[in-house]
Design a protein around this motif. Sequence first.
Motif, short mmCIF file in Angstrom:
data_model
loop_
_atom_site.label_atom_id
_atom_site.label_comp_id
_atom_site.label_asym_id
_atom_site.label_seq_id
_atom_site.Cartn_x
_atom_site.Cartn_y
_atom_site.Cartn_z
N VAL A 63 -28.22 -20.10 18.78
CA VAL A 63 -28.35 -20.87 17.53
C VAL A 63 -29.70 -21.58 17.50
CG1 VAL A 63 -27.44 -22.84 16.23
CG2 VAL A 63 -25.88 -21.11 17.14
N ARG A 119 -32.61 -20.94 14.70
CA ARG A 119 -33.09 -22.06 13.88
C ARG A 119 -34.58 -22.28 14.08
NH1 ARG A 119 -28.13 -26.41 14.51
NH2 ARG A 119 -26.73 -25.37 13.04
N ARG A 178 -36.31 -19.67 12.11
CA ARG A 178 -36.18 -19.98 10.68
C ARG A 178 -37.14 -21.10 10.26
NH1 ARG A 178 -30.19 -21.27 8.75
NH2 ARG A 178 -30.67 -23.22 9.77
N ALA A 179 -37.39 -22.04 11.14
CA ALA A 179 -38.28 -23.18 10.84
C ALA A 179 -39.74 -22.89 11.20
CB ALA A 179 -37.79 -24.41 11.58
N SER A 206 -34.66 -14.51 9.93
CA SER A 206 -33.75 -15.62 10.18
C SER A 206 -33.56 -16.51 8.95
CB SER A 206 -34.24 -16.46 11.36
OG SER A 206 -35.51 -17.00 11.07
N ARG A 207 -34.53 -16.53 8.07
CA ARG A 207 -34.38 -17.33 6.84
C ARG A 207 -33.29 -16.79 5.93
NH1 ARG A 207 -39.76 -18.30 7.87
NH2 ARG A 207 -40.67 -16.63 6.67
N ASP A 228 -26.39 -21.40 8.40
CA ASP A 228 -25.97 -21.92 9.71
C ASP A 228 -24.65 -21.30 10.15
OD1 ASP A 228 -28.21 -23.52 10.08
OD2 ASP A 228 -27.25 -25.32 9.28
#
Length: 90
Positions: A51, A55, A58-59, A71-72, A76
């Motif tokens: 996870v 994340r 994604r960031a 990933s975007r 969640d």
Amino acid sequence: MVLLLAGSPAIAETADGALLAGACQGCHGVSGEGGHGIPSIRQMHDRQQFVALMRAFRANERPNTVMGRISRGYTDAEIAALAAHFAKPQ
């Protein structure tokens, strides 16, 4: 066709890890085994690490080639479902 469209939100709401993992197969292999420079995600037993990695991708906090863009596309809940899926013995 209407049935398929009506069923799509249910897929996202249930966050079926096995179904979502199909998108990972193109790069990570059918069982998530990786290869040719692509890391294995098979039996990634630490769900929190999975996870956290997703994340971070994604960031844009983790260098990558395409994982930031990929990933975007996941919520969640979907990331958690993927983590649970890949934590299972294959």
